[in-house]
Design a protein around this motif. Structure first.
Motif, short mmCIF file in Angstrom:
data_model
loop_
_atom_site.label_atom_id
_atom_site.label_comp_id
_atom_site.label_asym_id
_atom_site.label_seq_id
_atom_site.Cartn_x
_atom_site.Cartn_y
_atom_site.Cartn_z
N ILE A 137 0.87 -1.18 0.00
CA ILE A 137 0.00 0.00 0.00
C ILE A 137 0.90 1.23 0.00
O ILE A 137 1.75 1.38 0.89
N ILE A 139 1.02 5.34 0.09
CA ILE A 139 0.30 6.60 0.33
C ILE A 139 1.19 7.73 -0.17
O ILE A 139 2.24 8.03 0.41
N LYS A 476 -3.42 13.45 -0.13
CA LYS A 476 -2.91 12.08 -0.09
C LYS A 476 -3.65 11.21 -1.10
O LYS A 476 -4.85 11.35 -1.30
N THR A 478 -3.92 7.08 -2.07
CA THR A 478 -3.60 5.72 -1.64
C THR A 478 -3.62 4.79 -2.85
O THR A 478 -4.59 4.77 -3.61
#
Length: 495
Positions: A137, A139, A476, A478
């Motif tokens: 993941i 970010i 942000k 993701t």
């Protein structure tokens, strides 16, 4: 020697300097009360064109490496320093602050670009482990897009840099609206931006009245962030306009800073800081010492010392290096402060020093007001609760630290506060209990680039400077990266 000033001021839209389609407005020198220049007024069509230009330019600007953006930003800093005296001269003429303060503001304007250029290698994201094997993941911190910056009149040069520099290093484009009373410094800085190599559309400036140009900017649905420094009333209107499109808003608004002096304070140090923190820029600073609270055991001594130091200050022509206090920005603002002073006296406050306007014929046409010290004030008086934004200082005694903290916190504002004491326990108690976003302990006013200038309550949601100020110019994103070669869609890891 006074630097020559430009005679032709224009808007900057999509890399082109153009006249305002809505005509021109006079810019008044607050020292003389007379117009000395014309500023272009943008039309709503030009506002739309500026936003469109910023929107078109942003993808390419955002794709450049931060290092490439930083090269241009450092060039801007160099050019500001090159033209510092000319910028400072115009700043004095349109805003009225003493030339020494104006030079300091211009120097800080350059520093903003150098400081935020340093973040070229410091905009960091995160990598997190996934619940699935063969997956990560990410970010990322990416540009918000198109920024609208609404500027006040008290720091018309420094606030350009405070908004533009972090926006640029983050990869955003920006449309600036300087205050209609002080547009010239911002318009001059645009020429330096172009000379430094800022691409077309990356920085745009549209000047004009808040009711027209400002309203047109903040009511649009194609703006990604609105950042504004100014009054509470204007901030609330901006937030209301932006709410219809859910546009993020960062507001840095008014203040009513308490200046607490304990019985163990270094009195010479405290008085000097209190004087500076009240009278800088004629008291027209959101972090100014707006209400001085002194322990009763030192109250008489403090008032005597404060008046003695105030007596040494020179009110006069802000182009002279010997001047300490220049004029208010406008007759309207001067009249507002005078009405506040009259109301305070009617409520029972006593003028211990000053009051009125300077008697010099040389200052008669300007918007000058004498520094004034008030005693016999109570916490519930308007002069103790409403922002003065002028060279009037109410001083009141208190008996206990807890009383001073309670008086300080009983305010709809929450920007800056001051404490003078050598008692470390009281310092730590203030850090915990004084409900303000910025606390100055044993020092005068003046936030630093690497800190975070932030307020609570009516002082506004949002802040500037440092890594936390930069963060509002980034959003942000993701990203789930599956490199296992096996699909995970619709599957929960525990199944």
């Amino acid at each position: 020697m006074t630097e020559a000033i430009p005679t032709n001021f224009q808007l900057l839209i999509n890399g082109r300097f153009v006249d305002g389609s809505a005509g021109f407005s006079s810019v008044i020198n607050p020292s003389t009360g007379k117009a000395f220049a014309q500023s272009p007024d943008a039309s709503e069509d030009q506002v739309a064109e500026a936003i469109w230009a910023a929107r078109e330019a942003q993808p390419k600007w955002g794709m450049q490496s931060p290092l490439q953006r930083a090269v241009i930003m450092r060039q801007i800093a160099r050019l500001i320093r090159r033209d510092a005296e000319q910028l400072a001269t115009v700043l004095v003429m349109e805003q009225g602050k003493p030339i020494n303060e104006a030079r300091g503001e211009v120097a800080e304007a350059a520093e903003f670009f150098d400081y935020f250029a340093e973040f070229a290698r410091r905009i960091q994201g995160e990598i997190l482990p996934s619940d699935f094997p063969g997956e990560q993941i990410w970010i990322q911190r990416v540009p918000v897009g198109v920024v609208v910056a609404i500027l006040p009149w008290n720091y018309p040069c420094g606030l350009v840099s405070r908004k533009v520099a972090p926006a640029l290093i983050a990869g955003n484009t920006i449309v600036i609206k300087p205050h209609e009373e002080t547009p010239l410094t911002a318009l001059m800085m645009m020429r330096l931006f172009v000379e430094a190599g800022v691409p077309d559309g990356v920085v745009n400036v549209v000047s004009g009245a808040g009711e027209t140009v400002g309203a047109a900017l903040v009511g649009r649905n194609d703006v990604d962030l609105i950042t504004m420094t100014g009054s509470v009333a204007t901030g609330k209107r901006i937030m209301s306009s932006a709410a219809g499109h859910l546009t993020p808003v960062s507001l840095e608004l008014g203040g009513k800073a308490p200046f607490i002096v304990m019985d163990d304070a270094d009195m010479e140090h405290a008085v000097a800081a209190a004087v500076t923190s009240r009278y800088m820029n004629c008291g027209q600073v959101c972090v100014c010492n707006e209400r001085t609270l002194v322990h009763r055991s030192r109250y008489d001594e403090f008032v005597e010392r404060f008046i003695a130091m105030t007596r040494t200050l020179t009110v006069g022509d802000p182009m002279k290096t010997t001047t300490d206090i220049g004029p208010k920005i406008s007759s309207r603002e001067r009249d507002k402060v005078e009405k506040m002073l009259a109301k305070a006296v009617a409520d029972g406050a006593e003028i211990a020093f000053g009051g009125g306007r300077p008697q010099s014929k040389d200052l008669a046409d300007g918007f000058f007001i004498n520094p004034t010290v008030l005693t016999n004030v109570t916490p519930d008086m308007d002069i103790m609760t409403d922002e003065i934004f002028g060279p009037i200082v109410p001083i009141m005694p208190f008996d206990t630290f807890e009383e001073a903290v309670a008086i300080s916190n009983n305010s709809r504002f929450g920007l800056s506060a001051y404490l003078f004491t050598n008692d470390f326990n009281k310092i730590m108690a203030a850090v915990s209990d004084v409900s303000f976003g910025e606390i100055y302990v044993n020092r005068s006013a003046g936030e630093l680039l690497q800190a975070y200038h932030v307020g609570y309550r009516d002082s506004g949601p949002g802040g500037d400077d440092g890594v936390h100020g930069l963060d509002k110019y980034l959003r942000k994103k993701t990203v789930y990266v599956n490199y296992s070669g096996k699909p995970t869609a619709g599957l929960m890891p525990f199944r």
